[in-house]
Write an enzyme that holds these catalytic residues in place. Structure first.
Site, PDB file in Angstrom:
ATOM      1  CG  ASP A 228      -2.058   1.017   1.112  1.00  0.00           C
ATOM      2  OD1 ASP A 228      -2.408   1.396  -0.023  1.00  0.00           O
ATOM      3  OD2 ASP A 228      -2.586   1.443   2.160  1.00  0.00           O
ATOM      4  CB  VAL A 229       3.946   2.192  -1.842  1.00  0.00           C
ATOM      5  CG1 VAL A 229       4.823   3.448  -1.918  1.00  0.00           C
ATOM      6  CG2 VAL A 229       4.718   1.038  -1.213  1.00  0.00           C
TER       7      VAL A 229
END
Length: 373
Positions: A228-229
């Protein structure tokens, strides 16, 4: 949670913790001996996160090494709190990266000597953890630049290279609706899209994922990824000696979506959120430039990026709409973000017969950036 450990969103169920500030202060004092001087609620999709500053006038013998910048008390949603193996993996991955010079939060032990505890809050069980607060600005709050996007690609590639040496049994069987591999399961929730044209577009992408991605999954390189960058999980700071707008990538936070998955998924997710905040598909090429300078991306994986990025957008739009329908008080999911998502998705799906005019020709954009840099 199903018997096989996979997680399924249930209608009319609120998973976010229900707690007020007084309740948070009591948790901090009871579990960590902290007398709260200042409490600020931070962003969180389905968890609750609070920045805590200790009262320096109250001695706390439970924490021997005090964090100079404060702490973050994390209260996990009731669904994720059921999988304690994943919680342990999240704690371990942060400690693993810290020892390898990656800036990220450090877990703090509670009065029982543990890095987490399960607490009953408003009738539901929630995992509670304390992390040292990492100073810095979020990517979403600073001026955007080609250099920062390039650096982000480099950072993510370096992160994945380091994580090749991290393993945890709790992640091998983890299943979560936010995993990109779960895109086919969006069929269960797509009814929340009321606009017929948008629904057609979403269905087109889901079907494309099924026939273009699923059959090739076994060919892709796997490992533990952050998962979840995005602009709210990436820390930046000013370069020493640079101008007031010369930012660099400094660190990463929020390991709630770590998973054993595919490295190309990590790249696709990162590119998706960069394009979402700029509204320009071309900026994905800047991320790709930084990533491929540091980590090899096979041609066959590059060819999957457009479908993967489109799929991440559809996943975000559908789950976001579903979450908002089930929990109208969730301010994290905004109508503005959803509008931008549909607009970007439409740009990605438009065919461009001229490769030189194709904003999704990310390899050419990356090469052009590297040439002039």
């Amino acid at each position: 949670m199903k018997e096989d450990g996979s997680q399924v969103l249930e209608p009319a169920t609120v998973y976010r913790p229900v707690i007020d500030h007084d309740g948070v202060k009591l948790l901090a004092e009871r579990l960590y001996g902290i007398s709260v001087l200042e409490l600020i609620e931070l962003n969180g999709y389905d968890d609750k996160n609070y920045k805590i500053i200790e009262d320096p006038n109250v001695k706390n013998p439970l924490i021997t090494h005090h964090s100079p910048h404060g702490y973050v008390l994390k209260i996990m949603n009731s669904m994720d709190s059921q999988n304690l193996d994943v919680v342990e993996a999240q704690n371990e991955i942060m400690n693993f990266l810290i020892t390898r010079s990656v800036t990220c939060p450090k877990p703090v032990r509670n009065i029982f000597g543990h890095l987490h505890s399960v607490e009953s809050i408003s009738g539901k069980n929630h995992v509670v953890r304390l992390l040292e607060y990492v100073p810095g600005e979020l990517l979403k709050d600073v001026p955007l630049s080609e250099s920062v996007f390039y650096q982000l690609g480099e950072f993510v590639a370096n992160l994945d290279n380091k994580l090749q040496n991290f393993n945890h049994s709790g992640l091998v069987s983890r299943e979560h609706i936010w995993m990109l591999s779960k895109v086919p399961e969006l069929d269960k929730y797509k009814y929340v899209i009321k606009d017929a044209d948008k629904l057609d577009l979403a269905e087109e992408v889901i079907e494309e994922f099924k026939y273009a991605i699923v059959p090739r999954l076994e060919e892709l390189e796997k490992g533990v990824i952050h998962g979840d960058v995005n602009e709210m999980n990436v820390l930046v700071d000013l370069k020493p000696g640079g101008s007031k707008s010369d930012y660099r990538i400094a660190g990463i936070i929020d390991f709630g979506d770590i998973q054993y998955s595919y490295y190309v998924f990590e790249l696709a997710i990162t590119m998706t959120y960069v394009m979402l905040i700029t509204g320009d598909p071309r900026t994905g090429g800047l991320v790709l430039a930084g990533y491929t300078v540091t980590r090899r991306l096979p041609d066959e994986e590059y060819r999957l990026l457009k479908t993967l990025i489109s799929s991440r957008l559809v996943q975000s739009l559908i789950i976001g709409a579903y979450t908002k329908e089930q929990d109208p008080n969730n301010t994290y999911v905004t109508s503005t973000e959803r509008a931008k998502g549909w607009e970007l998705l439409q740009k990605l799906r438009k065919s461009k017969p001229d490769p030189d005019d194709d904003p999704t020709n990310w390899k050419a954009i990356a090469n052009e950036f590297l040439t002039r840099s």
